[in-house]
Design an enzyme around this catalytic site. Structure first.
Site, PDB file in Angstrom:
ATOM      1  N   ASP A   1      71.765  27.044  44.157  1.00 31.03           N
ATOM      2  CA  ASP A   1      72.138  28.220  44.939  1.00 31.03           C
ATOM      3  C   ASP A   1      73.640  28.506  44.883  1.00 31.03           C
ATOM      4  O   ASP A   1      74.452  27.615  44.620  1.00 31.03           O
ATOM      5  CB  ASP A   1      71.758  28.023  46.412  1.00 31.03           C
ATOM      6  CG  ASP A   1      70.274  28.237  46.655  1.00 31.03           C
ATOM      7  OD1 ASP A   1      69.529  28.403  45.667  1.00 31.03           O
ATOM      8  OD2 ASP A   1      69.861  28.210  47.831  1.00 31.03           O
TER       9      ASP A   1
ATOM     10  N   HIS B   1      73.182  22.859  44.766  1.00 27.61           N
ATOM     11  CA  HIS B   1      74.141  23.963  44.765  1.00 27.61           C
ATOM     12  C   HIS B   1      75.087  23.818  43.574  1.00 27.61           C
ATOM     13  O   HIS B   1      75.504  22.708  43.240  1.00 27.61           O
ATOM     14  CB  HIS B   1      74.960  23.986  46.055  1.00 27.61           C
ATOM     15  CG  HIS B   1      74.155  24.318  47.277  1.00 27.61           C
ATOM     16  ND1 HIS B   1      73.402  23.372  47.938  1.00 27.61           N
ATOM     17  CD2 HIS B   1      73.970  25.494  47.947  1.00 27.61           C
ATOM     18  CE1 HIS B   1      72.795  23.934  48.969  1.00 27.61           C
ATOM     19  NE2 HIS B   1      73.122  25.223  48.995  1.00 27.61           N
TER      20      HIS B   1
END
Length: 728
Positions: free
Chosen positions: A100, A253
């Site tokens: 993300d 991430h």
């Protein structure tokens, strides 16, 4: 402060004037339009309007929609566009690595390199903002066979946004993908909703809305919480399926901070899972389709390219503007602090100065010559001359009529005042008129003032007291606005007291006074001759002369008790013309005397202290100061309006403190300061535009013509009260 010239307006050359005039108008408009456009693009794409954000509780109460059991008990991939919604799980022995918040120029390439070396795919949920900033990274991910999903444009909590704001976030992200890589994606992940268990009524309403638009939502089975940087080993353990052989979708991430632990965790995790027999896949395979990305047509790609370019330019520009705002804010705050400190010190030093009999030289005694240049000043000159002959110091007054057409010379002679001589000359400009008056003067000390200025009885005496020091070649008096009844007059009154006179106190202590104002100043004739007398080279003959005196080695002092009352412009048009000439003339004078920067002695001190202060605080800072107002409007429209207003009021409070202290030093009533907030909204904007026009005039090489202001003779000298005037 400079005063206006009395030379009549001259027309610029017909061949170049109109074109250059358009240049000075068009450039500010283009610049303003550009700044407003980039602020609008940045604000609209990254923040939306201030009214877009809604309370979570309000949305939940309005929607009243609960999360269906088949979703709550189903898999992490949800297709909410069906009724009932469909959910999907990763097949047994399959791991889907999702990332993300990217792409990030540092960490996304490193993570992609690890995945490519291991031959495993990843699913990257990108934000539109990062995509627009780093389109090449998205293209590299697609070329490497990785999957791209949508993670909104600016990463807001969609459950707190209006439906229009949600649609805008997704539409902007799709435009960014189209411009960056020529693709669109029907795969999405909602920020702050990593697992299906995090869904509540408001977020499920958003999920249903996205499903109706054709999006497949990807949640996760396991959140590694790598954003908290628990260590590479902990991240790898958190990504490993809790039940051996169970399929799982993992959240990691590739942006948002230091992701070095995530990179090291992948280098351990992928070989470990491969050794345990796991295979790696994408969300599209979990759903059972070949891919959730598709190409876009040429028109959409061009629209995307324009959008990416606009976002990139606006983002870069806003970052630069933000940095400049910090510089301006620091300079403004530093200037206020320095001016207050130096003004306080100057007031103490001034009280200790005993010019009469206790200075470095004998006190100045005997009569003084006063030169009054005049061009079409029949309305003002009688009152000016009467105030001079009422001085408590003997004066010789020389009125130089510079070719007036309204009978100024006749009016001056008709008064029959003792000690007043009228000299008639052809119109040659203010500098020539002053030089004529100096040559006709009988005394070594010459006071100069404009024909619309009224002196108090003590003004001449106070003005010449500093000449007890033989090193002093000139003194600047304290000019005050005499027509301050209207709003424009009040604004100029505040500016004179707060700006001009506080500045002069600072310059006086630093021995680098840049301007002896034409409204009230005094000079040694020997100093004038050594400086070359007054020159018509610039439109600010007073500033030009003052700088020449410094370069000739003379001190210039501020006589704050020598008060003169002058008529300020009575309309915005006249104010514009006056300040336009002042600003342009100051630039001319600073450029003319730029060599003082490398000179020695007093000239070098002025050049290395006075000229930089002039450039920074009278040119650079005012040119950048509009950023405060522009970014205030930006904050009101796109940001936290309450916080923005608080910051603006804080800046206003600092200025209010400076103004109140300046008024106290000058013995002025504080009542006019109620107009200070309005001055910041209206008057300051005019000053910005004036300075910008003057800078563009200088850059274009255009010679600004002389411009005479129409006077009304409405100067009012208020009764003496406290402060400076009582001490005089």
């Amino acid at each position: 402060m400079r005063r206006r010239s009395h030379r009549p307006a001259a027309r610029p050359p017909a061949s170049s004037g109109p074109r250059r005039h358009r240049f000075r108008i068009v450039v500010p408009l283009v610049l303003l339009a550009f700044v407003v456009s980039v602020l609008a693009v940045e604000g609209y794409t990254s923040r939306g309007f201030a009214g877009d954000e809604e309370g979570r509780g309000e949305r939940a109460g309005r929607s009243g929609v609960g999360v269906p059991r088949q979703v709550a008990d189903g898999g992490p991939v949800v297709d909410a566009g069906h009724d009932p919604p469909r959910t999907y799980r990763a097949p047994a022995g399959t791991v889907v690595l999702t990332f993300d918040d990217g792409p990030d120029p540092v960490w996304t390439p490193r993570i992609r390199a690890v995945l490519d070396r291991q031959g495993v795919p990843g699913t990257f949920f990108v934000t539109g903002r990062q995509t627009a900033r780093h389109p090449d990274l998205v293209r590299d991910l697609i070329r490497s066979g990785h999957e791209i999903g949508v993670h909104t444009f600016s990463h807001p909590d969609l459950a707190t946004q209006s439906e229009d704001a949600v649609d805008r976030e997704l539409a902007f992200t799709q435009l960014a993908l189209a411009g960056a890589a020529g693709v669109h994606s029907s795969l999405a992940r909602m920020p702050y909703s990593s697992t299906v268990g995090a869904l509540d009524g408001p977020s499920w309403s958003v999920a249903r809305h996205l499903g109706e638009q054709g999006y497949v939502l990807a949640f996760v089975d396991q959140d590694t919480r790598d954003w908290s940087r628990p260590g590479a080993r902990a991240i790898a353990d958190a990504a490993t399926p809790e039940t051996p052989g169970r399929g799982t979708i993992v959240l990691l991430h590739d942006s948002g901070g230091d992701r070095s632990q995530t990179v090291r965790a992948l280098e351990t995790l992928v070989p470990r899972l491969k050794a345990d027999g796991y295979r790696f896949s994408t969300v599209a395979e979990v759903v059972g389709v070949e891919r959730l990305m598709g190409g876009v047509d040429t028109a959409e790609r061009w629209r995307g390219w324009v959008f990416v370019t606009a976002v990139t330019v606006s983002g870069t520009t806003v970052s630069v503007l933000g940095a400049l705002l910090l510089v301006v804010g620091g300079l403004v705050l530093a200037r206020c602090v320095v001016m207050l400190g130096l003004a306080h010190r100057h007031a103490r030093v001034a009280r200790r100065r005993q010019w009469s009999g206790s200075g470095p030289g004998p006190p100045v005694v005997g009569p003084v010559s006063v030169v009054v240049p005049a061009y079409d000043e029949v309305v003002c000159v009688p009152r000016t001359l009467r105030s001079l002959v009422a001085s408590d110091r003997p004066v010789e007054v020389v009125v130089v009529d510079d070719g007036s057409d309204d009978g100024t010379a006749d009016a001056a002679e008709a008064l029959g005042l003792p000690g007043v001589t009228v000299v008639r000359t052809p119109n040659r400009g203010k500098a020539a008129a002053l030089n004529t008056g100096v040559l006709r003067a009988s005394h070594e000390i010459v006071v100069m003032l404009d024909a619309d200025t009224v002196f108090e009885p003590s003004t001449v005496r106070r003005l010449v007291e500093p000449f007890a020091d033989p090193a002093v070649g000139a003194t600047a008096g304290n000019a005050k606005v005499g027509n301050r009844d209207g709003m424009l007059g009040r604004w100029q009154h505040i500016e004179y007291v707060m700006g001009f006179n506080l500045d002069r106190r600072m310059y006086d202590l630093l021995h680098c006074m840049p301007t002896v104002p034409g409204a009230v100043g005094a000079f040694r004739v020997s100093a004038l001759r050594q400086a070359g007398m007054l020159s018509g080279d610039t439109l600010a003959e007073d500033t030009d002369l003052t700088m020449a005196l410094h370069r000739a080695g003379w001190e210039v002092r501020y006589a704050e008790h020598a008060v003169a009352w002058t008529e300020a412009p009575g309309s915005l048009r006249q104010l514009w013309r006056q300040r336009y000439r002042w600003s342009y003339g100051t630039m001319q004078a600073a450029w003319k005397h730029r060599h003082a920067l490398v000179e020695r002695g007093h000239a070098g001190r002025f050049g290395r202290v006075g000229l930089p202060l002039l450039a920074v605080f009278q040119i650079l800072t005012p040119l950048l100061a509009p950023l405060i107002d522009l970014l205030t409007v930006y904050g009101l429209v796109f940001g936290n309006a309450a916080l923005t207003l608080l910051a603006w009021c804080g800046v206003l409070a600092v200025q209010g403190v400076c103004a109140a202290y300046a008024f106290r030093l000058d013995g002025e009533r504080l009542r006019p300061l109620w107009a200070l907030p309005v001055q910041q909204v209206v008057y300051r904007q005019v000053m910005y535009l004036v300075l910008m026009q003057a800078c563009l005039t200088a850059l274009s090489g255009y010679r600004l013509p002389w411009q005479r202001l129409k006077r009304k003779g409405n100067v009012v000298v208020p009764p003496a009260r406290g402060g400076l005037r009582s001490k005089a």
